[in-house]
Design an enzyme around this catalytic site. Structure first.
Site, PDB file in Angstrom:
ATOM      1  N   LYS A 203      -4.072  -2.921   3.515  1.00  0.00           N
ATOM      2  CA  LYS A 203      -3.408  -1.972   2.619  1.00  0.00           C
ATOM      3  C   LYS A 203      -2.469  -2.670   1.630  1.00  0.00           C
ATOM      4  O   LYS A 203      -2.173  -3.857   1.777  1.00  0.00           O
ATOM      5  CB  LYS A 203      -2.666  -0.925   3.473  1.00  0.00           C
ATOM      6  CG  LYS A 203      -3.635  -0.042   4.301  1.00  0.00           C
ATOM      7  CD  LYS A 203      -2.904   1.068   5.045  1.00  0.00           C
ATOM      8  CE  LYS A 203      -3.881   1.943   5.830  1.00  0.00           C
ATOM      9  NZ  LYS A 203      -3.188   3.054   6.536  1.00  0.00           N
TER      10      LYS A 203
ATOM     11  N   TYR B 145      -9.438  10.017   2.496  1.00  0.00           N
ATOM     12  CA  TYR B 145      -8.523  10.650   3.456  1.00  0.00           C
ATOM     13  C   TYR B 145      -8.697  12.177   3.452  1.00  0.00           C
ATOM     14  O   TYR B 145      -7.720  12.916   3.603  1.00  0.00           O
ATOM     15  CB  TYR B 145      -7.080  10.280   3.134  1.00  0.00           C
ATOM     16  CG  TYR B 145      -6.662   8.897   3.622  1.00  0.00           C
ATOM     17  CD1 TYR B 145      -6.779   8.539   4.965  1.00  0.00           C
ATOM     18  CD2 TYR B 145      -6.110   7.965   2.736  1.00  0.00           C
ATOM     19  CE1 TYR B 145      -6.373   7.297   5.421  1.00  0.00           C
ATOM     20  CE2 TYR B 145      -5.697   6.700   3.187  1.00  0.00           C
ATOM     21  CZ  TYR B 145      -5.823   6.381   4.535  1.00  0.00           C
ATOM     22  OH  TYR B 145      -5.401   5.148   4.975  1.00  0.00           O
TER      23      TYR B 145
ATOM     24  N   ASN C 146       1.572   1.106   6.941  1.00  0.00           N
ATOM     25  CA  ASN C 146       1.253   0.454   8.213  1.00  0.00           C
ATOM     26  C   ASN C 146       0.220  -0.664   8.107  1.00  0.00           C
ATOM     27  O   ASN C 146      -0.409  -1.039   9.090  1.00  0.00           O
ATOM     28  CB  ASN C 146       0.865   1.513   9.262  1.00  0.00           C
ATOM     29  CG  ASN C 146      -0.328   2.330   8.847  1.00  0.00           C
ATOM     30  OD1 ASN C 146      -0.982   2.036   7.847  1.00  0.00           O
ATOM     31  ND2 ASN C 146      -0.633   3.362   9.617  1.00  0.00           N
TER      32      ASN C 146
ATOM     33  N   HIS D 109      -6.038  -0.449   8.023  1.00  0.00           N
ATOM     34  CA  HIS D 109      -6.816   0.734   8.428  1.00  0.00           C
ATOM     35  C   HIS D 109      -7.992   0.293   9.280  1.00  0.00           C
ATOM     36  O   HIS D 109      -8.553  -0.780   9.069  1.00  0.00           O
ATOM     37  CB  HIS D 109      -7.357   1.474   7.197  1.00  0.00           C
ATOM     38  CG  HIS D 109      -8.385   2.519   7.549  1.00  0.00           C
ATOM     39  ND1 HIS D 109      -8.040   3.798   7.934  1.00  0.00           N
ATOM     40  CD2 HIS D 109      -9.749   2.460   7.633  1.00  0.00           C
ATOM     41  CE1 HIS D 109      -9.144   4.484   8.220  1.00  0.00           C
ATOM     42  NE2 HIS D 109     -10.191   3.691   8.047  1.00  0.00           N
TER      43      HIS D 109
ATOM     44  N   GLU E  46     -17.229   5.945   6.406  1.00  0.00           N
ATOM     45  CA  GLU E  46     -16.291   5.129   5.637  1.00  0.00           C
ATOM     46  C   GLU E  46     -16.964   3.880   5.051  1.00  0.00           C
ATOM     47  O   GLU E  46     -16.682   3.504   3.912  1.00  0.00           O
ATOM     48  CB  GLU E  46     -15.094   4.757   6.512  1.00  0.00           C
ATOM     49  CG  GLU E  46     -14.252   5.989   6.865  1.00  0.00           C
ATOM     50  CD  GLU E  46     -13.073   5.707   7.774  1.00  0.00           C
ATOM     51  OE1 GLU E  46     -12.275   6.640   7.995  1.00  0.00           O
ATOM     52  OE2 GLU E  46     -12.930   4.569   8.266  1.00  0.00           O
TER      53      GLU E  46
END
Ligand code: DAT
Ligand code: MG
Length: 139
Positions: A11, A51, A114, A117, A128
């Protein structure tokens, strides 16, 4: 044991903070192989589609803003039970609750930022992987 593929993201904060090499090292140390790899700047449409299960949640605006902060690295990883094992290496969604030594504990800043993923189940991984990679981009 099943040879699986999963979808992973490094990320924006982990890219910006210079943790890409350490995350690749963790992937290689675990014996996972990389079958797809792209660096991209996401946009609102791509984030929304990715998402889709979270768009009606209270935190979505914050999540979207974070994922727009800078480039991300998209990956397809392969290995025995890689879906569950990659999630174990990442640690819990909230870095403060993630086990010591996990990627989110080491590189995450808060529950939104965070660092990484990973798909949560075989059907999610399938969706995905193909959301971001065409057959031509996979090796
Ligand atoms: P995970 O990424 O561990 O699969 P998730 O699918 O529930 O977790 O949520 C997707 C992302 O949304 C997560 O990585 C960070 C963000 N997020 C989840 N819960 C959140 C919360 N309570 N507050 C802020 N951001 C949250
Ligand atoms: Mg999830």
């Amino acid at each position: 044991m099943a040879l699986e593929r999963t979808f992973a993201i490094i990320k924006p904060n982990a890219v910006r903070n210079g943790h890409v090499g350490e995350i690749f090292s963790a992937i290689e140390r675990e014996g996972f192989t990389i079958h797809g790899l792209r660096m991209v700047q996401l946009n609102k449409e791509l984030i929304k589609g990715f998402y889709i299960d979270h768009i009606h949640k209270g935190f979505y605006g914050e999540l979207e803003a974070f994922m727009l902060e800078g480039p991300v690295i998209l990956m397809v990883l392969e290995g025995e039970n890689v879906i569950a094992r990659w999630r174990e290496i990442m640690g819990a969604t909230n870095p403060t609750q993630a086990e010591f030594g996990t990627l989110r504990r080491k590189y995450g800043e808060d529950v939104t930022k965070n660092a990484v993923h990973g798909s949560d189940a075989p059907a999610t991984a399938e969706r995905e992987v193909h959301y971001f990679f065409s057959a031509f981009d996979l090796v």
